[in-house]
Write a protein that holds these residues in place. Structure first.
Motif, PDB file in Angstrom:
ATOM      1  N   GLY A   1      -4.791   3.734 -11.869  1.00  0.00           N
ATOM      2  CA  GLY A   1      -4.250   2.386 -11.762  1.00  0.00           C
ATOM      3  C   GLY A   1      -3.674   2.105 -10.388  1.00  0.00           C
ATOM      4  O   GLY A   1      -3.917   1.041  -9.799  1.00  0.00           O
ATOM      5  N   ALA A   2      -2.900   3.055  -9.849  1.00  0.00           N
ATOM      6  CA  ALA A   2      -2.299   2.865  -8.526  1.00  0.00           C
ATOM      7  C   ALA A   2      -3.367   2.828  -7.438  1.00  0.00           C
ATOM      8  O   ALA A   2      -3.272   2.045  -6.483  1.00  0.00           O
ATOM      9  CB  ALA A   2      -1.297   3.985  -8.247  1.00  0.00           C
ATOM     10  N   TRP A   3      -4.397   3.673  -7.567  1.00  0.00           N
ATOM     11  CA  TRP A   3      -5.470   3.693  -6.573  1.00  0.00           C
ATOM     12  C   TRP A   3      -6.243   2.378  -6.586  1.00  0.00           C
ATOM     13  O   TRP A   3      -6.524   1.796  -5.523  1.00  0.00           O
ATOM     14  CB  TRP A   3      -6.415   4.858  -6.846  1.00  0.00           C
ATOM     15  CG  TRP A   3      -7.540   4.958  -5.852  1.00  0.00           C
ATOM     16  CD1 TRP A   3      -7.490   5.491  -4.598  1.00  0.00           C
ATOM     17  CD2 TRP A   3      -8.885   4.489  -6.037  1.00  0.00           C
ATOM     18  NE1 TRP A   3      -8.717   5.391  -3.983  1.00  0.00           N
ATOM     19  CE2 TRP A   3      -9.597   4.775  -4.841  1.00  0.00           C
ATOM     20  CE3 TRP A   3      -9.553   3.865  -7.080  1.00  0.00           C
ATOM     21  CZ2 TRP A   3     -10.939   4.458  -4.672  1.00  0.00           C
ATOM     22  CZ3 TRP A   3     -10.897   3.543  -6.918  1.00  0.00           C
ATOM     23  CH2 TRP A   3     -11.574   3.840  -5.729  1.00  0.00           C
ATOM     24  N   LEU A   4      -6.583   1.894  -7.768  1.00  0.00           N
ATOM     25  CA  LEU A   4      -7.288   0.617  -7.863  1.00  0.00           C
ATOM     26  C   LEU A   4      -6.428  -0.522  -7.324  1.00  0.00           C
ATOM     27  O   LEU A   4      -6.930  -1.441  -6.664  1.00  0.00           O
ATOM     28  CB  LEU A   4      -7.680   0.341  -9.317  1.00  0.00           C
ATOM     29  CG  LEU A   4      -8.807   1.214  -9.885  1.00  0.00           C
ATOM     30  CD1 LEU A   4      -8.932   0.999 -11.389  1.00  0.00           C
ATOM     31  CD2 LEU A   4     -10.128   0.903  -9.188  1.00  0.00           C
ATOM     32  N   SER A   5      -5.131  -0.458  -7.591  1.00  0.00           N
ATOM     33  CA  SER A   5      -4.224  -1.483  -7.083  1.00  0.00           C
ATOM     34  C   SER A   5      -4.215  -1.502  -5.559  1.00  0.00           C
ATOM     35  O   SER A   5      -4.247  -2.572  -4.939  1.00  0.00           O
ATOM     36  CB  SER A   5      -2.809  -1.235  -7.616  1.00  0.00           C
ATOM     37  OG  SER A   5      -1.898  -2.164  -7.082  1.00  0.00           O
ATOM     38  N   SER A   6      -4.179  -0.317  -4.941  1.00  0.00           N
ATOM     39  CA  SER A   6      -4.178  -0.260  -3.476  1.00  0.00           C
ATOM     40  C   SER A   6      -5.491  -0.776  -2.901  1.00  0.00           C
ATOM     41  O   SER A   6      -5.509  -1.402  -1.836  1.00  0.00           O
ATOM     42  CB  SER A   6      -3.922   1.175  -3.007  1.00  0.00           C
ATOM     43  OG  SER A   6      -5.009   2.027  -3.330  1.00  0.00           O
TER      44      SER A   6
ATOM     45  N   LYS B   1      -6.192  -9.390  -3.645  1.00  0.00           N
ATOM     46  CA  LYS B   1      -5.487  -9.899  -4.819  1.00  0.00           C
ATOM     47  C   LYS B   1      -3.992 -10.011  -4.532  1.00  0.00           C
ATOM     48  O   LYS B   1      -3.435  -9.231  -3.764  1.00  0.00           O
ATOM     49  CB  LYS B   1      -5.692  -8.972  -6.026  1.00  0.00           C
ATOM     50  CG  LYS B   1      -7.152  -8.757  -6.434  1.00  0.00           C
ATOM     51  CD  LYS B   1      -7.745 -10.000  -7.060  1.00  0.00           C
ATOM     52  CE  LYS B   1      -9.161  -9.714  -7.567  1.00  0.00           C
ATOM     53  NZ  LYS B   1      -9.790 -10.916  -8.157  1.00  0.00           N
ATOM     54  N   THR B   2      -3.350 -10.979  -5.171  1.00  0.00           N
ATOM     55  CA  THR B   2      -1.901 -11.099  -5.059  1.00  0.00           C
ATOM     56  C   THR B   2      -1.219 -10.113  -5.997  1.00  0.00           C
ATOM     57  O   THR B   2      -1.840  -9.552  -6.903  1.00  0.00           O
ATOM     58  CB  THR B   2      -1.447 -12.519  -5.417  1.00  0.00           C
ATOM     59  OG1 THR B   2      -1.749 -12.767  -6.805  1.00  0.00           O
ATOM     60  CG2 THR B   2      -2.140 -13.549  -4.538  1.00  0.00           C
ATOM     61  N   ALA B   3       0.076  -9.925  -5.792  1.00  0.00           N
ATOM     62  CA  ALA B   3       0.834  -9.049  -6.683  1.00  0.00           C
ATOM     63  C   ALA B   3       0.794  -9.567  -8.113  1.00  0.00           C
ATOM     64  O   ALA B   3       0.711  -8.789  -9.068  1.00  0.00           O
ATOM     65  CB  ALA B   3       2.278  -8.934  -6.197  1.00  0.00           C
ATOM     66  N   SER B   4       0.846 -10.889  -8.276  1.00  0.00           N
ATOM     67  CA  SER B   4       0.793 -11.474  -9.622  1.00  0.00           C
ATOM     68  C   SER B   4      -0.507 -11.115 -10.328  1.00  0.00           C
ATOM     69  O   SER B   4      -0.510 -10.737 -11.508  1.00  0.00           O
ATOM     70  CB  SER B   4       0.922 -12.998  -9.537  1.00  0.00           C
ATOM     71  OG  SER B   4       2.166 -13.378  -9.011  1.00  0.00           O
ATOM     72  N   ALA B   5      -1.620 -11.222  -9.612  1.00  0.00           N
ATOM     73  CA  ALA B   5      -2.918 -10.914 -10.210  1.00  0.00           C
ATOM     74  C   ALA B   5      -3.010  -9.445 -10.596  1.00  0.00           C
ATOM     75  O   ALA B   5      -3.541  -9.096 -11.663  1.00  0.00           O
ATOM     76  CB  ALA B   5      -4.037 -11.279  -9.241  1.00  0.00           C
TER      77      ALA B   5
ATOM     78  N   PRO C   1       3.863  -0.415  -8.684  1.00  0.00           N
ATOM     79  CA  PRO C   1       3.969  -0.674  -7.239  1.00  0.00           C
ATOM     80  C   PRO C   1       4.105  -2.150  -6.897  1.00  0.00           C
ATOM     81  O   PRO C   1       4.827  -2.512  -5.958  1.00  0.00           O
ATOM     82  CB  PRO C   1       2.669  -0.082  -6.676  1.00  0.00           C
ATOM     83  CG  PRO C   1       1.722  -0.053  -7.816  1.00  0.00           C
ATOM     84  CD  PRO C   1       2.561   0.198  -9.029  1.00  0.00           C
ATOM     85  N   ASN C   2       3.441  -3.017  -7.650  1.00  0.00           N
ATOM     86  CA  ASN C   2       3.472  -4.441  -7.327  1.00  0.00           C
ATOM     87  C   ASN C   2       4.803  -5.086  -7.693  1.00  0.00           C
ATOM     88  O   ASN C   2       5.325  -5.919  -6.946  1.00  0.00           O
ATOM     89  CB  ASN C   2       2.316  -5.145  -8.038  1.00  0.00           C
ATOM     90  CG  ASN C   2       0.971  -4.736  -7.478  1.00  0.00           C
ATOM     91  OD1 ASN C   2       0.586  -5.155  -6.397  1.00  0.00           O
ATOM     92  ND2 ASN C   2       0.256  -3.881  -8.195  1.00  0.00           N
TER      93      ASN C   2
ATOM     94  N   LYS D   1       0.830  -1.208   0.000  1.00  0.00           N
ATOM     95  CA  LYS D   1       0.000   0.000   0.000  1.00  0.00           C
ATOM     96  C   LYS D   1       0.865   1.259   0.000  1.00  0.00           C
ATOM     97  O   LYS D   1       0.510   2.267  -0.624  1.00  0.00           O
ATOM     98  CB  LYS D   1      -0.935  -0.015   1.205  1.00  0.00           C
ATOM     99  CG  LYS D   1      -2.035  -1.071   1.100  1.00  0.00           C
ATOM    100  CD  LYS D   1      -3.016  -0.983   2.257  1.00  0.00           C
ATOM    101  CE  LYS D   1      -4.143  -1.990   2.085  1.00  0.00           C
ATOM    102  NZ  LYS D   1      -5.131  -1.922   3.182  1.00  0.00           N
ATOM    103  N   ALA D   2       2.010   1.202   0.696  1.00  0.00           N
ATOM    104  CA  ALA D   2       2.912   2.359   0.701  1.00  0.00           C
ATOM    105  C   ALA D   2       3.412   2.652  -0.707  1.00  0.00           C
ATOM    106  O   ALA D   2       3.467   3.811  -1.137  1.00  0.00           O
ATOM    107  CB  ALA D   2       4.086   2.105   1.646  1.00  0.00           C
TER     108      ALA D   2
END
Length: 404
Positions: free
Chosen positions: A266-271, A277-281, A327-328, A135-136
């Motif tokens: 993209g970064a917001w949705l990822s957080s 979800k895993t980093a791979s996903a 980020p992932n 998240k950071a």
């Protein structure tokens, strides 16, 4: 972690973001001024674009020095020394009277600002763990999405009101301001600082261990090829937008709102998805967005549509994918090497910047129209997908960090 004056983790992360803002401003603020710099210094388009390449190479090489120094002597002295060098390089660039002076100043800036590339991945690792670390990095990516918008808009304003030299004066003053903040408030986050000479053989061995790790190489490939697409668009688009489509430097800068919004989204949705979800996903979701972006870009250029929006909107979708991947991939790399995070982060950033810088400069020689750009974006997306496969090939016992 020993924190002087009871400084919180959030305050430390904010100071990391300040460092990143300076790096982003350094790379983006003068972009709307590139045509004016070309005319002022009486050089060709290719020559002025090489200034970007030389700065990136200096950035990448210097990272290999700052990384192990931060692991051995601490993060704080690296930040202070790098910012002092950067301020001197900014002043030199502002006073440049020819291309050689400008290149020298930009190289000095690259050496100094590379401290941010060494520190921005590892300071969060010093103070956050597991999902909090992911998240950071998503927060950092969101900041990186917003900053270029302000940088290019400010660069366009400075170019319109003053001249391209005002961009470098602004960088010098902003660097001095951040230096004063970090000198007063940045704690030493590395709990394993040492004294005495740094063991070179040990450093080289640690670099080799990281460099030969299959997961590292696969994720690094993802970062390099995504950044290559970003840099390639950044290099060629100002000339199309200003010289072909008639936009001013200020209007060109305003368009960075769209690419920044894509990266932020993209970064917001990822957080938001990081808890489930895993980093791979999440990286796979990013690759999907890159693919859709390339298909859209290829479709509109194949039909002969050429406008501001046929350039900006496909690239905005590309940056959504980048917001998932950056980020992932970075968090997975840094978390994989807890004992030598500085070396891993430095090697990652150095190879990413140097690789993307050289590749984008080479591809620039073959990109004459948006259609060519779409074709090369397609190649880059394929390379991203192949790199991701390398990092997750179970048959070779390589997988992303568990929990991320």
């Amino acid at each position: 972690m020993t924190v002087q004056h009871q400084i919180t983790k959030g305050w430390v992360l904010f100071q990391v973001i300040l460092l990143i803002t300076l790096a982003q401003f350094n790379s983006d603020i003068f972009l709307p001024s590139m045509p004016a710099m070309m005319l002022s210094l009486q050089v060709s388009i290719v020559e002025i674009q090489r200034v970007v390449l030389y700065a990136m190479i200096a950035f990448g090489v210097s990272l290999l020095v700052w990384g192990p120094i931060s692991d051995y002597y601490g993060r704080r002295p690296v930040a202070i020394a790098g910012l002092v060098i950067f301020a001197l390089g900014s002043l030199f660039s502002a006073l440049a009277v020819n291309l050689h002076w400008l290149v020298a100043g930009r190289v000095l800036q690259g050496v100094g600002i590379s401290c941010t590339g060494a520190l921005s991945p590892v300071i969060p690792k010093d103070i956050f763990q597991d999902k909090a670390l992911l998240k950071a990095f998503s927060i950092i990516s969101m900041a990186m999405a917003i900053i270029p918008i302000g940088a290019q808009v400010l660069g366009g304003v400075l170019q319109s009101v003053f001249s391209w030299r005002a961009n470098f004066i602004t960088l010098m003053l902003y660097g001095a301001f951040i230096l004063s903040i970090l000198t007063m408030y940045l704690p030493e986050t590395n709990p394993n600082c040492r004294k005495g000479p740094m063991p070179l053989k040990r450093v080289l061995r640690q670099y080799w261990e990281v460099l030969t790790d299959r997961v590292f190489l696969g994720l690094l490939g993802c970062l390099i090829f995504v950044l290559t697409g970003e840099m390639l668009y950044t290099i060629v688009s100002p000339f199309w937008l200003q010289m072909d489509l008639g936009l001013s430097a200020f209007q060109n800068g305003l368009l960075s709102v769209f690419s920044g919004a894509g990266l932020f989204a993209g970064a917001w949705l990822s957080s938001r998805l990081a808890n489930t979800k895993t980093a791979s996903a999440l990286i796979l979701i990013g690759i999907l967005h890159l693919t859709l972006s390339t298909l859209l870009m290829w479709t509109v250029t194949s039909m002969g549509w050429y406008s501001v929006w046929t350039l900006v909107l496909p690239y905005m979708l590309f940056m959504v994918g980048a917001g998932f991947i950056y980020p992932n991939a970075i968090a997975s790399i840094i978390d994989r090497f807890p004992d030598n995070a500085g070396i891993a982060g430095a090697l990652m950033s150095a190879l990413q910047m140097a690789g993307a810088g050289m590749m984008s400069a080479a591809l620039r020689l073959w990109v004459f129209t948006p259609y060519h750009l779409a074709l090369f974006f397609g190649v880059l997306v394929i390379l991203v997908a192949l790199s991701f496969y390398v990092s997750t090939d179970k048959g070779n016992n390589a997988e992303l960090v568990p929990g991320l």
